[in-house]
Write an enzyme that holds these catalytic residues in place. Structure first.
Site, PDB file in Angstrom:
ATOM      1  N   CYS A 137       0.751  -1.163  -0.084  1.00 25.96           N
ATOM      2  CA  CYS A 137      -0.114   0.312  -0.027  1.00 25.96           C
ATOM      3  C   CYS A 137       0.958   1.328  -0.113  1.00 25.96           C
ATOM      4  CB  CYS A 137      -0.881  -0.054   1.352  1.00 25.96           C
ATOM      5  SG  CYS A 137      -2.168  -1.151   1.319  1.00 25.96           S
ATOM      6  N   ARG A 200     -11.992  -8.324  -1.172  1.00 28.56           N
ATOM      7  CA  ARG A 200     -13.641  -8.204  -1.401  1.00 28.56           C
ATOM      8  C   ARG A 200     -14.384  -9.253  -1.344  1.00 28.56           C
ATOM      9  NH1 ARG A 200     -13.912  -4.517  -6.128  1.00 28.56           N
ATOM     10  NH2 ARG A 200     -12.184  -5.957  -6.821  1.00 28.56           N
TER      11      ARG A 200
END
Length: 291
Positions: A137, A200
């Site tokens: 990230c 997800r």
């Protein structure tokens, strides 16, 4: 009363000693694994165990910044049967784990300092399967508590993963657009990756890991609530995860979503999702064991 958990289911430098002990531990095999991705505010103990129940081989915890862990003290929670890392001077649990997941849980750390990282690793390396340094990230995204749900909704670039996997001899883990169990095989075949990670797709329905097919959305939510009760999950984390489940399939402004917002305890969640008897069983068991 029956335990409700049965239902869920080479120098003298200390750093060198850590290295010797770590070298004797079994090497983690990252090949042919289905992996739960690290997700901020979602990847706490109940959700990790839920994913494992459905078939996840490796489960990552949410990313925790090294500074936060260095403010913690390790405590054995005899009531829950967990190991808790609690912020000093408070009752706030920063990281909770248990023996049931020791062979598959990965602690993910956000860090920019080798000394701090090593200190944190020394704190908890006996309690987890592996320790992962988050290098995926952007720093601002990571430190601001960004979530996987915040990523742009562009299709995953499986061809780019294939190029990386082809160039490396180490195991490459592919992720992106895995929403059905069949997608695990599809992305492996398309990329040549060693294993597959899902975020997800698991957050919306953790039974994506099940080879037998998905369970209903309602069933998965109730199973998650039961695990939140069993492991005394922080109510803010429980509500956030339920919110992510709800907004994908429905709307958080509908009655269920508004009712979740109003919940202030796991007891409230138990009433909302029809798990009052389970909550009563767990609380009575805890009361008896503390007498």
């Amino acid at each position: 009363m029956a335990n409700p958990r049965a239902r869920a289911v080479v120098s003298c430098h200390p750093h060198s000693e850590l290295a010797r002990r770590s070298s004797r531990r079994m090497e983690v095999d990252y090949r042919n694994k289905h992996i739960l991705a690290p997700m901020v505010r979602v990847g706490t103990l109940p959700f990790r165990l839920l994913a494992a129940d459905y078939g996840a081989d490796i489960t990552y915890g949410e990313e925790i910044i090294d500074h936060k862990m260095l403010k913690c003290v390790r405590r054995e929670n005899d009531l829950l049967g967990t190991t808790d890392f609690v912020e000093k001077g408070t009752n706030d649990v920063v990281f909770r784990t248990c023996p049931e997941e020791k062979s598959r849980v990965v602690f993910q750390m956000g860090t920019s300092n080798a000394v701090r990282a090593l200190t944190v690793a020394q704190m908890l390396h006996e309690d987890v399967m592996a320790i992962d340094i988050n290098m995926g990230c952007p720093r601002s995204f990571s430190l601001s508590g960004g979530m996987v749900a915040d990523r742009p909704r562009y299709p995953a670039q499986w061809s780019e993963i294939a190029a990386v996997a082809d160039a490396l001899s180490i195991p490459v883990i592919a992720n992106g657009d895995v929403f059905e169990y069949e997608d695990f095989g599809r992305i492996k075949q398309a990329t040549g990756a060693a294993s597959v990670m899902v975020a997800r797709g698991a957050m919306w329905n953790a039974s994506v890991f099940s080879a037998a097919g998905k369970s209903s959305w309602e069933q998965v939510k109730r199973e998650y609530v039961r695990k939140c009760i069993l492991w005394d999950n922080d109510i803010k984390s429980s509500k956030h995860t339920l919110k992510e489940m709800i907004v994908h399939h429905s709307c958080f402004e509908f009655p269920e979503g508004r009712a979740v917002i109003k919940c202030s305890s796991n007891a409230d969640l138990a009433r909302l999702y029809g798990e009052e008897e389970y909550y009563k069983t767990v609380t009575e068991y805890r009361r008896e064991t503390t007498r």
